[in-house]
Design an enzyme around this catalytic site. Structure first.
Site, mmCIF file in Angstrom:
data_model
loop_
_atom_site.group_PDB
_atom_site.id
_atom_site.type_symbol
_atom_site.label_atom_id
_atom_site.label_comp_id
_atom_site.label_asym_id
_atom_site.label_seq_id
_atom_site.Cartn_x
_atom_site.Cartn_y
_atom_site.Cartn_z
ATOM 1 N N SER A 114 0.830 -1.206 0.000
ATOM 2 C CA SER A 114 0.000 0.000 0.000
ATOM 3 C C SER A 114 0.865 1.257 0.000
ATOM 4 O O SER A 114 0.531 2.244 -0.670
ATOM 5 C CB SER A 114 -0.926 0.010 1.217
ATOM 6 O OG SER A 114 -1.769 -1.110 1.225
ATOM 7 N N HIS B 196 2.060 1.654 -3.517
ATOM 8 C CA HIS B 196 1.015 2.090 -4.447
ATOM 9 C C HIS B 196 0.545 3.512 -4.179
ATOM 10 O O HIS B 196 0.028 4.174 -5.081
ATOM 11 C CB HIS B 196 -0.156 1.120 -4.398
ATOM 12 C CG HIS B 196 0.162 -0.202 -5.005
ATOM 13 N ND1 HIS B 196 -0.497 -1.356 -4.673
ATOM 14 C CD2 HIS B 196 1.096 -0.563 -5.927
ATOM 15 C CE1 HIS B 196 0.001 -2.367 -5.367
ATOM 16 N NE2 HIS B 196 0.977 -1.906 -6.126
#
EC number: 1.1.1.-
Length: 395
Positions: free
Chosen positions: A68, A71
């Site tokens: 995460s 990203h």
């Protein structure tokens, strides 16, 4: 104190509409629709201070880079971040962490002892900051809290020297003392959060298994690898992992996988059917993040296998359409479940106990780095799949 911060520009796509929980220019539940041109850098920020009697201050010892984090810093061709979920920038990144309590409010209760947290107590913490009083929370589903905040996403996280959390999210790591020495205790502690994501997916949402069942895991990232270890400890007969990276396939074997498949060179469907003597699997975990690519193969195994009643748990976040064939799931009595988060159901303490009993997840840590190196490795992990888990280790 120093901290790794992410800044980005609020520049909504033309089709974006501000949701009821979004805050113009500050926060959205649809990150990839709004935030553009992210920058990650180490900055000086004020040290956190206790403001409520239930809060604790933790000196961060270890914090891992999550997909995460990668990203949130990675963009598409138009400069929008890839992460699709709850985000509020600028923010201090980092949520897979452990450390020691250096300050505790008078009502900061340790659930291990039902007493106030001790100074020096080793701890980790949930990143899902659930409210505890909305309807989903009241019904036992804190991962779907209507008032959710997330550490390292819209609340300052743990790529820092210190982090503040409410004691209700913190879990003692005393059980790991004596099993892991020195820095390894905190490295293990930093892996409780991602391992709990896998536990929630395969045990809570996926329904678990009966000893002797076969399982198939697609994707050998940290979540997929944690699922390998959990399911082998749960008594799976054959744990099969499909993953292109040789490094990750080898790690899966170390963690208990009975068979590994290289989907770039082998026929996934035929391999699974062969390894299971045609029975297929009771549980599939989609942890690749590209479900549109792997779904046809999952369906074919379910359709052709002699076993019925399979469950497919989707854990990887992906804003992608799945080419679903309803007939397959009807005739083969199969089902699909989505899995988000790691909170509730006693997941964190169970993962800690598994680690204390010998489930060593520190094997997946490829490299430890300093805080100053985190921005570099967040960028590097966008393309370098030879690294599985990169973890910041503070002095």
């Amino acid at each position: 104190m120093r901290a790794v911060r992410l800044h980005a520009k609020w520049d909504p796509r033309p089709e974006f509409k501000l949701g009821p929980k979004d805050i113009e220019g500050k926060l959205t539940w649809l990150g990839s629709k709004v935030w553009r041109y992210p920058e990650v850098r180490v900055e000086e920020v004020p040290e956190p201070r206790i403001e409520k009697p239930t809060e604790i201050i933790i000196k961060v010892k270890a914090c891992g880079i999550c997909g995460s984090d990668v990203h949130m810093a990675q963009t598409d061709e138009e400069g929008y971040i890839l992460y699709p979920g709850l985000t509020g920038f600028p923010v201090t990144l980092g949520h897979e962490f452990s450390g020691v309590v250096v300050e505790a409010g008078p009502e900061a209760i340790n659930r291990r002892t039902n007493k106030r947290f001790e100074i020096g107590e080793p701890v980790c913490a949930e990143e899902m900051l659930w409210c505890g009083h909305c309807r989903p929370c009241a019904e036992g589903f804190p991962n779907h809290c209507e008032n959710l905040n997330e550490l390292g996403f819209n609340v300052d996280g743990a790529f820092a020297e210190y982090v503040k959390v409410d004691a209700k999210y913190a879990w003692s790591l005393r059980e790991l003392e004596g099993v892991y020495e020195g820095d390894r205790l905190f490295l293990a502690g930093s892996l409780v959060e991602p391992t709990s994501v896998a536990y929630n997916a395969v045990i809570v949402r996926g329904g678990g298994i009966r000893p002797g069942d076969n399982v198939v895991i697609l994707g050998g990232g940290p979540i997929g690898l944690a699922a390998v270890a959990i399911l082998k400890h749960a008594g799976a007969s054959k744990v099969i992992l499909s993953e292109p990276s040789e490094v990750r396939r080898n790690l899966a074997k170390e963690l208990g996988a009975d068979h590994v498949i290289d989907p770039t060179k082998e026929n996934f469907v035929e391999a699974v059917l062969d390894y299971t003597n045609g029975l297929g699997a009771k549980l599939f975990l989609e942890a690749t993040g590209v479900p549109q690519l792997v779904w046809p193969q999952i369906e074919e195994v379910i359709w052709r296998a002699r076993g019925i009643n399979a469950t497919v748990a989707i854990v990887a976040r992906a804003d992608a359409k799945i080419p679903l064939t309803g007939e397959v799931f009807q005739v083969r009595r199969a089902q699909i479940v989505g899995s988000q988060g790691h909170s509730g159901h006693g997941t964190f303490p169970r993962v800690i106990s598994l680690m204390a009993s010998g489930m060593d997840m520190t094997k997946i840590i490829s490299k430890t780095v300093s805080m100053e190196e985190i921005p570099e490795y967040i960028k590097r992990l966008q393309t370098d799949k030879s690294l599985v888990k990169v973890t910041m280790l503070n002095e």
